[in-house]
Design an enzyme around this catalytic site. Structure first.
Site, PDB file in Angstrom:
ATOM      1  N   LYS A 116     -16.965 -19.760 -34.475  1.00  0.00           N
ATOM      2  CA  LYS A 116     -15.680 -19.821 -35.186  1.00  0.00           C
ATOM      3  C   LYS A 116     -15.856 -20.215 -36.656  1.00  0.00           C
ATOM      4  CE  LYS A 116     -12.550 -20.069 -31.334  1.00  0.00           C
ATOM      5  NZ  LYS A 116     -13.474 -20.058 -30.183  1.00  0.00           N
TER       6      LYS A 116
HETATM    7  C1  PLP Z   1     -13.490 -19.146 -29.163  1.00  0.00           C
HETATM    8  C2  PLP Z   1     -14.726 -18.988 -28.365  1.00  0.00           C
HETATM    9  C3  PLP Z   1     -14.951 -17.872 -27.528  1.00  0.00           C
HETATM   10  C4  PLP Z   1     -13.910 -16.792 -27.323  1.00  0.00           C
HETATM   11  O1  PLP Z   1     -13.699 -16.000 -28.458  1.00  0.00           O
HETATM   12  P1  PLP Z   1     -12.366 -15.101 -28.614  1.00  0.00           P
HETATM   13  O2  PLP Z   1     -12.384 -14.624 -29.996  1.00  0.00           O
HETATM   14  O3  PLP Z   1     -11.216 -16.038 -28.320  1.00  0.00           O
HETATM   15  O4  PLP Z   1     -12.465 -14.010 -27.592  1.00  0.00           O
HETATM   16  C5  PLP Z   1     -16.158 -17.778 -26.858  1.00  0.00           C
HETATM   17  N1  PLP Z   1     -17.100 -18.741 -26.975  1.00  0.00           N
HETATM   18  C6  PLP Z   1     -16.929 -19.831 -27.752  1.00  0.00           C
HETATM   19  C7  PLP Z   1     -17.996 -20.867 -27.813  1.00  0.00           C
HETATM   20  C8  PLP Z   1     -15.744 -19.997 -28.487  1.00  0.00           C
HETATM   21  O5  PLP Z   1     -15.571 -21.098 -29.241  1.00  0.00           O
END
Ligand code: PLP
Length: 477
Positions: A120
């Site tokens: 993220k």
């Molecule tokens: C947010 C997140 C996801 C999922 O990603 P999306 O964009 O919501 O599909 C998967 N793994 C981790 C570690 C995350 O923080």
């Protein structure tokens, strides 16, 4: 470049106009009016670019209302090795998203070397710099209010800390996050970051955030905004690493590649879908879910049936524990040939707690041209994958990445190089790593003792009036 709503009833807007907002006024999500196309000559030229140069090449096709020099400056201060150097000691940080090859044709794209050790950061760090730039121009301020059970809240705080014109009020469930996650967030001492631990569970925190957002007078007076995963700038920043990963895993632009994506809200894989629509040679987009398999069910059966929050399982890959996938509407808009009436009809059912089924419609036949495959992974699969990776390659992966690897290896076409997206580092999910391997994951340098740092957090009951009073007291009028 203008942006339109998936529900068809909102005026077209520019990139900067939708930057600070959330949903379109008609309840839909914004998408580019047409996807910019990448020519073969551009692909050939882009192959040798650095991450920041590539990000500029991609994002300048979307953020057409930001002057090129400004955009370039924002991007080059975002994607530096100094910001993305928290990963394993043997990572090639200068690449920003280094490719780790397990064996010929099977790779992990490292996306988790940012300050909070999850992918993220890739988009959120850019968002922080874009927000600061836009607010500066408008001589305005923004107070970001959110609820988190982990990754999103910390990524937002590390992206917004110290930024002019921005404050973050982040609610988290008191005593429910891991000691490491608490330390990551609560040890921030920046005066524009406010951590609020709510006595209760995540849903209690989420509910009072929603209640504040529904109070339009309060929201306007205190300039309240969000940074949730439907934000278009976040999706567009994620498109970049699909290009970067493709170039790293292939020799020429004649080749196709497969991506495997651990999925929750469908934000990450939506960026892959858009990269493919722009002309990146992606032969397969493999969606991996955990026990919360709403999306796997759709790609296998044609039925989209969001669960209610009481039927969401708590799993050992918690960032994928979703009941409905907030970005999925973007993909469905493309699937139905951008027929906004059809999207409205489907979501009228979803928003009323129902489901929709495309089996037996022309959309089911159209689905194959979008190249998706899917599968799910359970706690046992996760432990097994973490063990196998460790034993065979000496590589330690986190629980979410393990879900992506399990499903990717199962669904891949062997003729395509497989690129598994790493969405977090194992240090964030110590407990399950110990369960799988009997040993603790390594912490990046400088994070060894973060649990012992002084913490700054306000503990509060899940009380709307209390929260509003707290915000009012901390936003100068
Ligand atoms: C947010 C997140 C996801 C999922 O990603 P999306 O964009 O919501 O599909 C998967 N793994 C981790 C570690 C995350 O923080």
């Amino acid at each position: 470049m203008k942006y339109i709503s998936t529900r068809g009833n909102s005026p077209a807007k520019t990139f900067t106009e939708i930057l600070l907002g959330g949903l379109a006024p008609d309840g839909g999500l914004y998408l580019p009016q047409i996807y910019p196309q990448v020519s073969r000559a551009e692909l050939d030229a882009w192959r040798s670019l650095s991450y920041a140069e590539l990000a500029f090449a991609v994002l300048s096709k979307f953020a057409t209302d930001i002057p090129a020099d400004d955009l370039r400056a924002i991007i080059s201060k975002t994607y530096t090795a100094a910001v993305y150097s928290n990963g394993r000691a043997d990572s090639d940080f200068k690449q920003i998203t280094p490719l780790r090859t397990l064996e010929p044709g099977v790779h992990i794209l490292e996306l988790s070397n940012g300050p909070t050790l999850a992918f993220k950061d890739m988009a959120m760090q850019l968002l922080g710099n874009l927000f600061e730039y836009a607010l500066d121009k408008q001589h305005d301020e923004l107070n970001i209010l959110g609820a988190t059970s982990g990754d999103t809240g910390s990524a937002a705080e590390y992206a917004m800390r110290g930024k002019r014109g921005i404050r973050v009020f982040m609610l988290s469930p008191h005593g429910k996050m891991s000691a490491f996650q608490r330390a990551q967030m609560y040890s921030l001492q920046d005066p524009n970051i406010f951590n609020i631990a709510i006595r209760g569970v995540f849903d209690n925190a989420q509910d009072i955030v929603k209640a504040v957002s529904n109070d339009h007078a309060f929201k306007a007076k205190y300039k309240i905004g969000t940074v949730n995963s439907i934000n278009w700038a976040r999706v567009s920043a994620q498109i970049v690493y699909y290009f970067k990963g493709y170039f790293a895993a292939t020799q020429s632009n004649d080749e196709q590649a497969a991506f495997s994506v651990p999925s929750g809200n469908f934000g990450n894989i939506c960026a892959g879908h858009i990269a493919r629509m722009m002309g990146l040679p992606i032969g397969q987009l493999i969606l991996a879910t955990n026990e919360n398999d709403v999306l796997d069910e759709f790609f296998r059966t044609g039925v989209y049936r969001p669960r209610d929050t009481r039927h969401t399982y708590e799993t050992s890959s918690p960032s994928m524990d979703i009941s409905k996938a907030s970005n999925f509407e973007r993909f469905v808009f493309d699937l139905v040939g951008r027929d906004a009436d059809q999207v409205r009809e489907f979501w009228a059912r979803v928003d009323a707690g129902g489901e929709f089924d495309i089996k037996g419609t022309p959309y089911w036949d159209a689905l194959s041209q979008f190249k998706f495959a899917s599968g799910k992974s359970t706690h046992q699969d996760r432990l097994k994958t973490i063990r196998e990776l460790w034993e065979e390659y000496g590589v330690m992966v986190d629980t979410h990445t393990a879900d992506g690897l399990k499903v990717g290896l199962e669904q891949r076409r062997p003729s395509l190089p497989l690129i598994c997206l790493e969405t977090a580092l194992p240090a964030k999910f110590e407990e399950t790593i110990v369960e799988a391997l009997g040993r603790k994951p390594e912490r990046p340098a400088g994070m060894e003792g973060i649990e012992n740092l002084p913490q700054r957090v306000e503990v509060m009951d899940a009380d709307l009036a209390r929260l509003k009073a707290y915000i009012a007291a901390h936003v100068p009028q």
